[in-house]
Design a protein around this motif. Structure first.
Motif, PDB file in Angstrom:
ATOM      1  N   GLU A 365      12.765   9.296  10.903  1.00  0.00           N
ATOM      2  CA  GLU A 365      13.313  10.629  10.604  1.00  0.00           C
ATOM      3  C   GLU A 365      13.400  10.912   9.108  1.00  0.00           C
ATOM      4  O   GLU A 365      13.905  11.967   8.696  1.00  0.00           O
ATOM      5  N   LEU A 366      12.904   9.992   8.273  1.00  0.00           N
ATOM      6  CA  LEU A 366      12.993  10.186   6.826  1.00  0.00           C
ATOM      7  C   LEU A 366      12.282  11.453   6.367  1.00  0.00           C
ATOM      8  O   LEU A 366      12.734  12.141   5.443  1.00  0.00           O
ATOM      9  N   ASP A 367      11.143  11.759   6.994  1.00  0.00           N
ATOM     10  CA  ASP A 367      10.360  12.940   6.593  1.00  0.00           C
ATOM     11  C   ASP A 367      11.146  14.239   6.743  1.00  0.00           C
ATOM     12  O   ASP A 367      10.812  15.249   6.110  1.00  0.00           O
ATOM     13  N   GLN A 368      12.189  14.243   7.582  1.00  0.00           N
ATOM     14  CA  GLN A 368      12.976  15.459   7.791  1.00  0.00           C
ATOM     15  C   GLN A 368      13.892  15.746   6.598  1.00  0.00           C
ATOM     16  O   GLN A 368      14.402  16.851   6.464  1.00  0.00           O
ATOM     17  N   HIS A 369      14.127  14.756   5.739  1.00  0.00           N
ATOM     18  CA  HIS A 369      15.021  14.924   4.583  1.00  0.00           C
ATOM     19  C   HIS A 369      14.139  14.931   3.348  1.00  0.00           C
ATOM     20  O   HIS A 369      13.918  13.910   2.688  1.00  0.00           O
ATOM     21  N   THR A 370      13.595  16.099   3.028  1.00  0.00           N
ATOM     22  CA  THR A 370      12.505  16.227   2.057  1.00  0.00           C
ATOM     23  C   THR A 370      12.894  15.778   0.650  1.00  0.00           C
ATOM     24  O   THR A 370      12.093  15.136  -0.038  1.00  0.00           O
ATOM     25  N   VAL A 371      14.098  16.129   0.183  1.00  0.00           N
ATOM     26  CA  VAL A 371      14.501  15.750  -1.176  1.00  0.00           C
ATOM     27  C   VAL A 371      14.588  14.229  -1.299  1.00  0.00           C
ATOM     28  O   VAL A 371      14.016  13.631  -2.227  1.00  0.00           O
ATOM     29  N   THR A 372      15.307  13.623  -0.362  1.00  0.00           N
ATOM     30  CA  THR A 372      15.464  12.167  -0.384  1.00  0.00           C
ATOM     31  C   THR A 372      14.114  11.476  -0.260  1.00  0.00           C
ATOM     32  O   THR A 372      13.802  10.520  -0.980  1.00  0.00           O
ATOM     33  N   LYS A 373      13.276  11.980   0.660  1.00  0.00           N
ATOM     34  CA  LYS A 373      11.987  11.326   0.903  1.00  0.00           C
ATOM     35  C   LYS A 373      11.066  11.430  -0.314  1.00  0.00           C
ATOM     36  O   LYS A 373      10.382  10.457  -0.679  1.00  0.00           O
ATOM     37  N   SER A 374      11.026  12.574  -0.975  1.00  0.00           N
ATOM     38  CA  SER A 374      10.130  12.741  -2.136  1.00  0.00           C
ATOM     39  C   SER A 374      10.551  11.820  -3.267  1.00  0.00           C
ATOM     40  O   SER A 374       9.711  11.216  -3.948  1.00  0.00           O
ATOM     41  N   LEU A 375      11.869  11.703  -3.522  1.00  0.00           N
ATOM     42  CA  LEU A 375      12.355  10.805  -4.569  1.00  0.00           C
ATOM     43  C   LEU A 375      12.089   9.338  -4.210  1.00  0.00           C
ATOM     44  O   LEU A 375      11.720   8.526  -5.064  1.00  0.00           O
ATOM     45  N   LEU A 376      12.279   9.033  -2.927  1.00  0.00           N
ATOM     46  CA  LEU A 376      12.044   7.666  -2.451  1.00  0.00           C
ATOM     47  C   LEU A 376      10.573   7.275  -2.638  1.00  0.00           C
ATOM     48  O   LEU A 376      10.258   6.162  -3.089  1.00  0.00           O
ATOM     49  N   ASP A 377       9.662   8.199  -2.305  1.00  0.00           N
ATOM     50  CA  ASP A 377       8.231   7.928  -2.447  1.00  0.00           C
ATOM     51  C   ASP A 377       7.870   7.625  -3.902  1.00  0.00           C
ATOM     52  O   ASP A 377       7.079   6.712  -4.189  1.00  0.00           O
ATOM     53  N   LEU A 378       8.465   8.380  -4.825  1.00  0.00           N
ATOM     54  CA  LEU A 378       8.172   8.159  -6.242  1.00  0.00           C
ATOM     55  C   LEU A 378       8.753   6.832  -6.725  1.00  0.00           C
ATOM     56  O   LEU A 378       8.102   6.093  -7.477  1.00  0.00           O
ATOM     57  N   ALA A 379       9.965   6.531  -6.291  1.00  0.00           N
ATOM     58  CA  ALA A 379      10.625   5.295  -6.723  1.00  0.00           C
ATOM     59  C   ALA A 379       9.885   4.059  -6.237  1.00  0.00           C
ATOM     60  O   ALA A 379       9.952   3.000  -6.873  1.00  0.00           O
ATOM     61  N   ILE A 380       9.167   4.214  -5.124  1.00  0.00           N
ATOM     62  CA  ILE A 380       8.400   3.085  -4.593  1.00  0.00           C
ATOM     63  C   ILE A 380       6.953   3.127  -5.084  1.00  0.00           C
ATOM     64  O   ILE A 380       6.437   2.171  -5.664  1.00  0.00           O
ATOM     65  N   GLY A 381       6.280   4.245  -4.855  1.00  0.00           N
ATOM     66  CA  GLY A 381       4.852   4.343  -5.123  1.00  0.00           C
ATOM     67  C   GLY A 381       4.486   4.241  -6.586  1.00  0.00           C
ATOM     68  O   GLY A 381       3.388   3.775  -6.933  1.00  0.00           O
ATOM     69  N   LYS A 382       5.379   4.675  -7.502  1.00  0.00           N
ATOM     70  CA  LYS A 382       5.097   4.639  -8.931  1.00  0.00           C
ATOM     71  C   LYS A 382       5.802   3.473  -9.637  1.00  0.00           C
ATOM     72  O   LYS A 382       5.799   3.393 -10.866  1.00  0.00           O
ATOM     73  N   ASN A 383       6.408   2.597  -8.839  1.00  0.00           N
ATOM     74  CA  ASN A 383       7.203   1.515  -9.438  1.00  0.00           C
ATOM     75  C   ASN A 383       6.962   0.232  -8.651  1.00  0.00           C
ATOM     76  O   ASN A 383       7.881  -0.359  -8.116  1.00  0.00           O
ATOM     77  N   SER A 384       5.666  -0.166  -8.537  1.00  0.00           N
ATOM     78  CA  SER A 384       5.309  -1.298  -7.685  1.00  0.00           C
ATOM     79  C   SER A 384       4.077  -2.006  -8.232  1.00  0.00           C
ATOM     80  O   SER A 384       3.233  -1.390  -8.894  1.00  0.00           O
ATOM     81  N   GLN A 385       3.978  -3.277  -7.940  1.00  0.00           N
ATOM     82  CA  GLN A 385       2.779  -4.048  -8.275  1.00  0.00           C
ATOM     83  C   GLN A 385       1.768  -3.997  -7.139  1.00  0.00           C
ATOM     84  O   GLN A 385       0.662  -4.535  -7.256  1.00  0.00           O
ATOM     85  N   SER A 386       2.144  -3.376  -6.001  1.00  0.00           N
ATOM     86  CA  SER A 386       1.255  -3.282  -4.846  1.00  0.00           C
ATOM     87  C   SER A 386       0.521  -1.953  -4.834  1.00  0.00           C
ATOM     88  O   SER A 386       0.932  -0.991  -5.506  1.00  0.00           O
TER      89      SER A 386
END
Length: 893
Positions: A365-386
């Motif tokens: 259900e994360l996709d339903q909370h757009t603000v939280t999900k967009s910030l979460l995606d950036l915190a993971i996708g732009k801050n990883s060695q993977s």
């Protein structure tokens, strides 16, 4: 990193000569001839050969035909061929699986340069360059750099174990404990680098490595399988019954002759030739009794059933390396199971997300909370060695980074890559315990790290509505403690509106949320464990993980349920004597921080208690215990040492497949029991009829060739008929059988006895009643008809043995071979009986002493034979009334 010169080629050759090769000898492939010879160790086969020898002696004196011993010898050869083909086929499948893997290679300093070598070419003294993803080729010490390793091939746990460099000259410790794997500088063959770079000083190679020593331990003799033990007992009982019965009946026959002659004096006065002929007739009767008693078709049936089911199990992701292993799986009393990859998924993943307000959001259900999900995606996708590769697979980084990247998915990652770029970044390190990345396009710095590090600076969080609110520390800490108690690793994610500062978290940091990461329990494993436990099998999780984590997983998996269930560590176990351990074995559910010696010890102690023991594993550390156990389940993704030690390879590493192996093992045993009822009923009837008939004036109602037809033709096909009976869910509600339990139980003996006595009474009624004189004008016709009656009665009894209750026709659509074999046996016998009417088959008529008789005679015989079905249904009905069984609900499997 320090540059090493390494050994010269001459020094490497001298080292190899002194310390040996790094190759670990593999087990020899199974050969047809070796498997063929092994068949003759079976006690039932030896009885058959003894019977054949007796008949050969009779042939030499002209009291038997040569095809009688030839038929028995043919049966033995068929069994040996089928058993050998099964063994070779299973071993070939395994070696094909093994051959598909590439040879491991490594980077070694030789003559001042880095050379790529096969691991078998590594020698003591080599300096091996290790980089992320490399497999360690030998045992030694890290002397340069720093790495984190995955020791799961050695201790079963995919945890990240940090290794720091030791001074050159540091030696491997003499005493290897579980802690040596976790930290320090010692590295062992088979482990894999998560990340980092370093140089290994090789100190042990080949059979001297931990992996090599365990491979040598696996040379110990394996215990006899429960089926072999049971068959040995059955063979002993049958041989005693047959030989003692033969002697008694032969003596009675001679005594009857003496009585008919009017006394011993009159008997001897007949002269030498009549007395000798009478003695030979008694001996001939004794041979018939032995032939009747021995179930010639049983070894063939077992070989065929095992062969049929080993191929069938591949559909359930179970590769049976040794055919007896699948039946043994059905006899288990206790199963020691690895945790990682078997009960759990074998990889870290995000299992929960919650906000700093204490609200848990289901991942779907994360996709339903757009603000939280967009910030979460950036915190993971732009801050990883993977990152994601072109095939949608996560590559690079450590296991935690990979788990987080899988949470956002390949599609989101691709969108982020095409969007804003990373301006500055700092990767995670053990002193800071966080990573950060600054995105100038957004004017934000994103953080990912330990909750205590971010919460020490952050005072606010993003609510699900996108509002920034103050953090209630008590709520957050309570939630984190709750997840930590379930052995979950919690990470915090946040952002700042300021540019990043190296080694610091900005004071305006806002918490996006928290993720809980764990190698979680497979959903299907919970259900499979419950099914195995309902089957009366004790499941014990034995793992190299720490006690708290192991206990948490065990509770989630349904292993720890009662207050007196035990979860103990290796250290606690080793403080107990063998007798003390045996007393607590029934309560043990978890053994944590387990060493290889703990696994082997537990298998040995349980076997001493008379339990049938199963062991699962994938690492080198599991190999000795897999070999020692009654049945070892090696994981398909595991080491070659583990696969060679196990009798069964679980191709998908799933506990559900282990459950299926147990279920089918029980099915095989039930099918063997069905066949035993089927054949022993025939043998019992044949023994009694052949023993009593001479006293009623009927000489040899069943010829030896008739008995060979029963035991070879009909029972060989009967093996296919009953060996393919479908698996029933009820089998997984039965309690395990003891290792030394007799195949012939009291209820089984009662069923055999009831059917056998009925068929005996029916036989003499048919042979002596005058009402059949009009149908069969000659003795030859009546005896031929009796042969038909005997075979058809046995075939109809095949329906009776299919079910303990009245559902004797249920499941025929799942075993279509049953009716096909029924028809084949009927057709073959019809040809044998009517051979005299068929051109060129007169010899067949003479061999079986059969003559044709009328269609009306056939109809009467078939009706009489069919009476065995209602008789057994009546018996079952009476038993049901006397001993009613509660109806149990059908569970899902």
């Amino acid at each position: 990193m320090t540059q090493f010169t390494g050994l010269s080629e001459r020094e490497a050759a001298l080292s190899r000569e002194k310390y040996g090769s790094n190759a670990i000898p593999e087990s020899e492939p199974t050969t047809f001839w070796a498997e063929f010879k092994a068949t003759f160790q079976d006690p039932m086969i030896r009885i058959l050969l003894a019977v054949a020898l007796l008949m050969v002696v009779m042939c030499l004196f002209g009291y038997a035909d040569v095809y009688e011993p030839a038929g028995t010898i043919l049966a033995v050869i068929l069994v040996a061929i089928v058993s050998a083909k099964t063994g070779v086929a299973s071993d070939t499948k395994y070696r094909q699986l093994k051959g598909s893997a590439k040879k491991d290679r490594c980077k070694v300093y030789r003559d001042g340069i880095i050379t790529i070598l096969d691991v078998d070419q590594v020698v003591v003294g080599d300096k091996v360059l290790l980089q992320a993803g490399d497999k360690i080729p030998a045992d030694g010490v890290l002397i340069s750099g720093g790495v984190r390793v995955d020791n799961s091939a050695l201790n079963g746990e995919a945890e990240e174990c940090p290794k720091t460099a030791a001074p050159e000259g540091t030696r491997l410790p003499q005493d290897i404990t579980g802690d040596v794997f976790v930290d320090g500088s010692s590295l062992f063959r088979g482990a894999v680098l998560f990340d980092g770079e370093g140089v290994l000083d090789v100190q042990q190679v080949g059979v001297s490595t931990m992996m090599g020593r365990m491979a040598q331990e696996m040379q110990a003799d394996e215990p006899d399988s429960p089926l072999k033990v049971k068959l040995a007992r059955l063979a002993g009982l049958i041989s005693k019954f047959g030989y003692i019965g033969a002697v008694v009946i032969a003596a009675m026959y001679l005594g009857h002759s003496v009585l008919v002659a009017g006394g011993f004096g009159n008997y001897l006065s007949q002269g030498f030739v009549p007395v000798l002929k009478n003695a030979v007739d008694a001996l001939s009767l004794a041979v018939v009794i032995v032939v009747c008693a021995v179930p010639e078709g049983l070894p063939l049936m077992i070989s065929l059933v095992l062969m049929q089911n080993t191929s069938k199990m591949l559909d359930h992701n179970v590769l049976v390396r040794k055919a007896e292993g699948i039946e043994t799986a059905g006899s288990l009393n206790i199963l020691f199971s690895d945790k990682t990859g078997t009960i759990t998924k074998g990889r870290l993943e995000v299992v929960e997300f919650f906000t700093a307000g204490g609200i848990t959001i289901p991942l779907e259900e994360l996709d339903q909370h757009t603000v939280t999900k967009s910030l979460l995606d950036l915190a993971i996708g732009k801050n990883s060695q993977s990152m994601f590769d072109g095939q949608g697979n996560v590559v690079g980084g450590n296991a935690t980074d990979q788990a987080l990247m899988k949470l956002i998915g390949a599609e989101v990652y691709a969108q982020l890559e095409s969007g804003c770029a990373i301006t500055q970044s700092q990767s995670f390190n053990s002193s800071n315990k966080f990573s950060q990345a600054y995105l100038a396009d957004l004017g934000k710095t994103f953080y990912k790290g330990a909750p205590e590090r971010l919460l020490a600076r952050a005072k606010r969080y993003v609510s699900l509505g996108g509002e920034v609110r103050d953090i209630d520390s008590e709520v957050v800490n309570r939630k984190i403690d709750e997840l930590a108690a379930r052995s979950m690793r919690v990470l915090a994610l946040g952002y700042s509106q300021q540019e990043m500062v190296h080694d610091q978290i900005n004071p305006d940091t806002v918490i996006i949320g928290f993720v809980a990461i764990r190698d979680d329990v497979r959903p299907e494993a919970r259900q499979a464990i419950a099914s195995v436990q309902r089957a009366g099998i004790q499941v014990v999780m034995i793992t190299g993980d720490r006690l708290e984590t192991a206990a948490s997983i065990a509770r989630d998996a349904g292993l720890l349920q009662k207050n007196d269930d035990l979860a103990i560590t290796s250290a606690q176990l080793n403080r107990l004597s063998d007798d003390e351990v045996k007393r607590i074995v029934p309560r043990i559910r978890v053994i944590a921080r387990a060493l290889p010696t703990d696994k082997s010890r537990m298998v040995r102690l349980c076997q001493e208690m008379g339990l049938v023991v199963g062991m699962t594993g994938d690492g080198v550390n599991d190999s000795p215990a897999l070999k020692r156990a009654d049945v070892g389940f090696a994981m398909g993704s595991g080491t070659q040492a583990a696969k060679e030690a196990g009798k069964i390879v679980i191709l998908d590493d799933n506990f559900k497949s282990i459950r299926d192996a147990i279920w089918y093992g029980r099915t095989i045993y039930h099918n063997i029991l069905k066949f035993c009822k089927f054949q022993l009923t025939i043998n019992f009837t044949a023994v009694v009829v052949s023993a009593i008939a001479p006293f009623f004036g009927v000489d040899e109602p069943l010829q030896v060739t008739h008995l060979l037809f029963v035991n070879l033709v009909m029972d060989g096909l009967g093996a296919m008929m009953l060996g393919s009976e479908p698996a029933q869910k009820a089998y997984m509600r039965e309690k395990p059988r003891r290792r030394d339990e007799s195949i012939v139980s009291c209820p089984m003996a009662a069923q055999i006895g009831a059917a056998g006595l009925w068929l005996t009474a029916l036989s003499f009624f048919f042979l002596k009643a005058p009402c059949f004189n009009d149908l069969f004008q000659t003795t030859e016709q009546r005896l031929s008809a009796y042969f038909v009656l005997f075979i058809w009665s046995a075939l109809f009894n095949g329906f009776n043995v299919r079910d303990e209750g009245g559902h004797i026709f249920r499941g025929l659509d799942e075993n279509r071979g049953f009716l096909q074999v029924f028809a084949i046996v009927v057709a073959v016998q019809a040809v044998v009986v009517n051979a005299a009417l068929l051109p060129g088959l007169g010899w067949l008529s003479r061999m079986f002493h059969c003559v044709p008789f009328s269609p009306a005679g056939w109809a009467v015989v078939i009706v009489l034979a069919g009476s065995v079905i209602p008789l057994d249904l009546i018996r079952k009905g009476i038993l049901a009334l006397l001993h009613p069984r509660a109806q149990e609900p059908e569970e899902k499997l």
